[in-house]
Design a protein around this motif. Structure first.
Motif, short mmCIF file in Angstrom:
data_model
loop_
_atom_site.label_atom_id
_atom_site.label_comp_id
_atom_site.label_asym_id
_atom_site.label_seq_id
_atom_site.Cartn_x
_atom_site.Cartn_y
_atom_site.Cartn_z
N THR A 104 0.83 -1.32 -0.04
CA THR A 104 0.01 -0.06 0.11
C THR A 104 0.78 1.30 -0.07
O THR A 104 1.86 1.37 0.91
CB THR A 104 -0.81 0.14 1.30
OG1 THR A 104 -1.70 -1.04 1.20
CG2 THR A 104 -1.80 1.17 1.43
N LEU A 105 0.83 2.17 -1.02
CA LEU A 105 1.26 3.58 -0.83
C LEU A 105 -0.06 4.28 -0.69
O LEU A 105 -0.70 4.78 -1.37
CB LEU A 105 1.73 3.87 -2.07
CG LEU A 105 2.96 3.14 -2.63
CD1 LEU A 105 3.41 3.34 -4.15
CD2 LEU A 105 4.05 2.84 -1.69
N GLY A 106 -0.15 4.61 0.63
CA GLY A 106 -1.45 5.33 1.20
C GLY A 106 -1.24 6.66 1.82
O GLY A 106 -0.16 7.19 2.07
N THR A 107 -2.27 7.03 2.69
CA THR A 107 -2.11 8.46 3.15
C THR A 107 -2.18 7.86 4.91
O THR A 107 -2.78 6.84 5.15
CB THR A 107 -3.43 9.29 3.00
OG1 THR A 107 -3.27 10.51 3.57
CG2 THR A 107 -4.69 8.55 3.29
N ALA A 108 -1.94 9.01 5.69
CA ALA A 108 -1.80 8.75 7.17
C ALA A 108 -3.14 9.39 7.57
O ALA A 108 -3.31 9.22 9.03
CB ALA A 108 -0.60 9.18 7.66
N GLY A 109 -4.12 10.05 7.03
CA GLY A 109 -5.11 10.47 7.55
C GLY A 109 -5.98 11.11 6.43
O GLY A 109 -5.67 10.88 5.25
N LYS A 110 -6.61 12.43 6.92
CA LYS A 110 -7.54 13.05 6.03
C LYS A 110 -6.95 14.35 5.43
O LYS A 110 -7.69 15.41 5.22
CB LYS A 110 -8.91 13.16 6.36
CG LYS A 110 -9.49 11.91 6.65
CD LYS A 110 -10.85 11.84 7.06
CE LYS A 110 -11.53 10.53 7.19
NZ LYS A 110 -12.89 10.42 6.87
N GLU A 111 -5.48 14.72 5.44
CA GLU A 111 -4.98 15.91 5.30
C GLU A 111 -5.27 16.30 3.65
O GLU A 111 -5.68 15.34 2.99
CB GLU A 111 -3.72 15.88 5.45
CG GLU A 111 -2.74 14.99 5.08
CD GLU A 111 -2.54 13.50 5.75
OE1 GLU A 111 -2.02 12.59 5.11
OE2 GLU A 111 -3.05 13.51 6.83
N LYS A 112 -5.18 17.51 3.23
CA LYS A 112 -5.43 17.98 1.92
C LYS A 112 -3.95 17.83 1.25
O LYS A 112 -2.97 18.06 2.00
CB LYS A 112 -6.20 19.26 1.97
CG LYS A 112 -7.33 19.31 2.80
CD LYS A 112 -8.76 19.29 1.83
CE LYS A 112 -9.77 19.43 2.61
NZ LYS A 112 -10.74 18.36 2.46
N GLY A 113 -4.12 18.09 0.05
CA GLY A 113 -2.67 18.25 -0.80
C GLY A 113 -1.91 16.97 -0.95
O GLY A 113 -2.73 16.03 -1.09
N LYS A 114 -0.93 16.98 -1.14
CA LYS A 114 0.07 16.03 -1.38
C LYS A 114 0.01 15.25 -0.02
O LYS A 114 0.54 15.66 1.11
CB LYS A 114 1.62 16.60 -1.76
CG LYS A 114 2.39 15.07 -1.89
CD LYS A 114 2.43 14.50 -3.43
CE LYS A 114 3.40 13.69 -3.45
NZ LYS A 114 3.41 12.43 -3.01
N ARG A 115 -0.63 13.95 0.04
CA ARG A 115 -0.65 13.23 1.12
C ARG A 115 -0.35 11.90 0.89
O ARG A 115 -0.44 10.92 1.96
CB ARG A 115 -2.07 13.28 1.56
CG ARG A 115 -3.08 12.83 0.72
CD ARG A 115 -4.56 13.27 1.04
NE ARG A 115 -5.67 12.69 0.22
CZ ARG A 115 -5.81 13.06 -1.09
NH1 ARG A 115 -5.39 14.15 -1.57
NH2 ARG A 115 -6.79 12.33 -1.72
N HIS A 116 0.45 11.44 -0.26
CA HIS A 116 0.83 9.97 -0.35
C HIS A 116 2.23 9.99 -0.53
O HIS A 116 2.84 11.02 -0.81
CB HIS A 116 -0.04 9.30 -1.50
CG HIS A 116 -1.40 9.48 -1.43
ND1 HIS A 116 -2.48 10.27 -1.70
CD2 HIS A 116 -2.18 8.20 -0.86
CE1 HIS A 116 -3.72 10.02 -1.33
NE2 HIS A 116 -3.40 8.61 -0.99
N PRO A 117 2.79 8.98 -0.62
CA PRO A 117 4.27 8.84 -0.81
C PRO A 117 4.95 9.09 -2.27
O PRO A 117 4.13 9.14 -3.07
CB PRO A 117 4.69 7.34 -0.52
CG PRO A 117 3.55 6.73 -0.03
CD PRO A 117 2.40 7.69 -0.32
N THR A 118 6.17 9.66 -2.43
CA THR A 118 6.89 10.01 -3.58
C THR A 118 7.99 8.76 -3.51
O THR A 118 8.75 8.61 -2.53
CB THR A 118 7.73 11.19 -3.41
OG1 THR A 118 6.35 12.26 -3.68
CG2 THR A 118 8.48 11.13 -4.91
N VAL A 119 8.07 8.07 -4.56
CA VAL A 119 8.93 6.73 -4.67
C VAL A 119 9.91 7.17 -5.70
O VAL A 119 9.32 7.52 -7.02
CB VAL A 119 7.93 5.56 -4.88
CG1 VAL A 119 9.05 4.22 -4.97
CG2 VAL A 119 7.02 5.17 -3.75
#
Length: 173
Positions: A104-119
């Motif tokens: 999973t490349l997911g989010t840690a919460g409900k923040e706005k904007g860039k919220r997922h990983p950069t690989v």
């Protein structure tokens, strides 16, 4: 389009030794989901979000792999045994990245904007690894199976565990 298909067949045959023919490569889930992703990503970029999600959901039902149409994916991306893979909307994946089932490349919460990983480039993400939040995985890094990554991972390192910790640093000689 023919050049794209030819490159995908070559990639799949290089990465998966069980593939014995070009036809088998065309049946590989990586090929199928990448076609769905490319089409859904096109519509997403044009602002046709509902169409993009519809197409993405069709691909998810066929392969068990969920790639949000808003994700950005580089060249030679390969998924091995892809069932259960999830890639979030603001994820950016570099070139020559390989992922295994359940990652999973997911989010840690409900923040706005860039919220997922950069690989970065040339990264391997092991089976059932979870990478959460707007963090960076550096070039040539390895994320071990089952690892939970919640902080940046430096280039040329291997991380494993819950939470993930560096177990090998190729920068140190």
């Amino acid at each position: 389009m023919f050049k794209y298909i030819k490159n995908e067949i070559k990639l799949i045959r290089e990465k998966d030794p069980s593939i014995k023919s070009n036809i088998e490569a065309l049946l590989h889930p990586t090929f199928t989901i990448k076609i769905y992703y490319r089409i859904s990503h096109y519509f997403y970029k044009k602002g046709h979000y509902t169409i993009a999600r519809f197409i993405q959901n069709r691909g998810k039902r066929k392969t068990g792999i969920e790639i949000h149409p808003g994700a950005t994916i580089g060249k030679n991306f390969f998924i091995d045994h892809g069932v259960g893979i999830v890639i979030g909307e603001t994820t950016i994946i570099g070139d020559n990245v390989m992922m295994f089932q359940g990652a999973t490349l997911g989010t840690a919460g409900k923040e706005k904007g860039k919220r997922h990983p950069t690989v970065g480039n040339n990264v391997l993400i092991g089976a059932n690894a979870v990478v959460l939040g707007n963090l960076k995985i550096g070039d040539n890094a390895r994320v071990g199976a089952g690892a939970v990554v919640v902080h940046d991972v430096k280039s040329n390192t291997t991380v494993t565990g819950v939470p993930a910790k560096v177990v090998r640093d190729y920068n140190k000689k």
